[in-house]
Scaffold this active site. Structure first.
Site, PDB file in Angstrom:
ATOM      1  N   GLN A  90       0.840  -1.193   0.000  1.00  0.00           N
ATOM      2  CA  GLN A  90       0.000   0.000   0.000  1.00  0.00           C
ATOM      3  C   GLN A  90       0.882   1.252   0.000  1.00  0.00           C
ATOM      4  O   GLN A  90       1.266   1.760   1.049  1.00  0.00           O
ATOM      5  CB  GLN A  90      -0.941   0.002   1.208  1.00  0.00           C
ATOM      6  CG  GLN A  90      -1.949   1.117   1.116  1.00  0.00           C
ATOM      7  CD  GLN A  90      -3.050   0.994   2.142  1.00  0.00           C
ATOM      8  OE1 GLN A  90      -3.150   0.033   2.875  1.00  0.00           O
ATOM      9  NE2 GLN A  90      -3.885   2.010   2.194  1.00  0.00           N
ATOM     10  N   PHE A  91       1.180   1.741  -1.195  1.00  0.00           N
ATOM     11  CA  PHE A  91       2.048   2.903  -1.331  1.00  0.00           C
ATOM     12  C   PHE A  91       1.457   4.142  -0.669  1.00  0.00           C
ATOM     13  O   PHE A  91       2.175   5.053  -0.270  1.00  0.00           O
ATOM     14  CB  PHE A  91       2.377   3.177  -2.809  1.00  0.00           C
ATOM     15  CG  PHE A  91       1.263   3.776  -3.599  1.00  0.00           C
ATOM     16  CD1 PHE A  91       1.164   5.153  -3.740  1.00  0.00           C
ATOM     17  CD2 PHE A  91       0.308   2.978  -4.222  1.00  0.00           C
ATOM     18  CE1 PHE A  91       0.134   5.718  -4.480  1.00  0.00           C
ATOM     19  CE2 PHE A  91      -0.717   3.525  -4.959  1.00  0.00           C
ATOM     20  CZ  PHE A  91      -0.809   4.897  -5.085  1.00  0.00           C
ATOM     21  N   THR A  92       0.132   4.191  -0.514  1.00  0.00           N
ATOM     22  CA  THR A  92      -0.503   5.376   0.063  1.00  0.00           C
ATOM     23  C   THR A  92      -0.134   5.594   1.531  1.00  0.00           C
ATOM     24  O   THR A  92      -0.349   6.680   2.058  1.00  0.00           O
ATOM     25  CB  THR A  92      -2.035   5.321  -0.079  1.00  0.00           C
ATOM     26  OG1 THR A  92      -2.522   4.165   0.593  1.00  0.00           O
ATOM     27  CG2 THR A  92      -2.447   5.290  -1.544  1.00  0.00           C
TER      28      THR A  92
END
Length: 150
Positions: free
Chosen positions: A78-80
């Site tokens: 999850q890059f966010t």
């Protein structure tokens, strides 16, 4: 590396209508990677995850680890998690590692966690549009950043 750990009684990941991961009891781990992350970050986090005492013992006290309860885990990239919201109203993801850096670290993280837990870890799919469902147990949700380990 930054992770969000959620103690779950149930969790699953679905991609394009197909359930690719499913557990009953354990941890859902959301993983955000930056360019500066290394094997040291992976080792430290995997040790922390596998030994973190956030499961109840026979007296209802959070005294057991994922290993102690033989729980399962799902890891979702999850890059966010690396978003910056300091300026304006649109998050910036400039700190998040590009796929060519993040993908190998993601795979290494999963392999290391499997070694730490001595069992298979389920996953989502790197870069995919995933639907993550969970029943948070407790609720227990913990955020850990390997850059803040001192």
């Amino acid at each position: 590396m930054k992770i969000v750990i959620q103690r779950v009684s149930q969790a699953s990941v679905t991609i394009k209508g197909e359930k690719v991961a499913n557990i009953n009891g354990g941890l859902l781990i959301l993983l955000g990677i930056v360019n500066e992350d290394t094997q040291d970050d992976i080792n430290w986090l995997c040790n922390k995850i596998s030994n973190l005492r956030i499961f109840s013992d026979e007296n209802g006290v959070m005294n057991n680890s994922l290993k102690d309860v033989n729980g399962d885990a799902i890891v979702v990239s999850q890059f966010t998690l690396q978003a910056s919201t300091k300026k304006g109203h649109r998050p910036s993801y400039i700190k998040a590692a590009k796929p060519e850096i993040a993908m190998p670290l993601y795979k290494t993280f999963i392999n290391q966690l499997e070694k730490s837990l001595n069992k298979k870890v389920q996953t989502g799919q790197f870069g995919a549009d995933m639907k993550v469902a969970l029943i948070n147990d407790g609720p227990v949700t913990i955020i850990i950043d390997s850059k803040n380990k001192d």
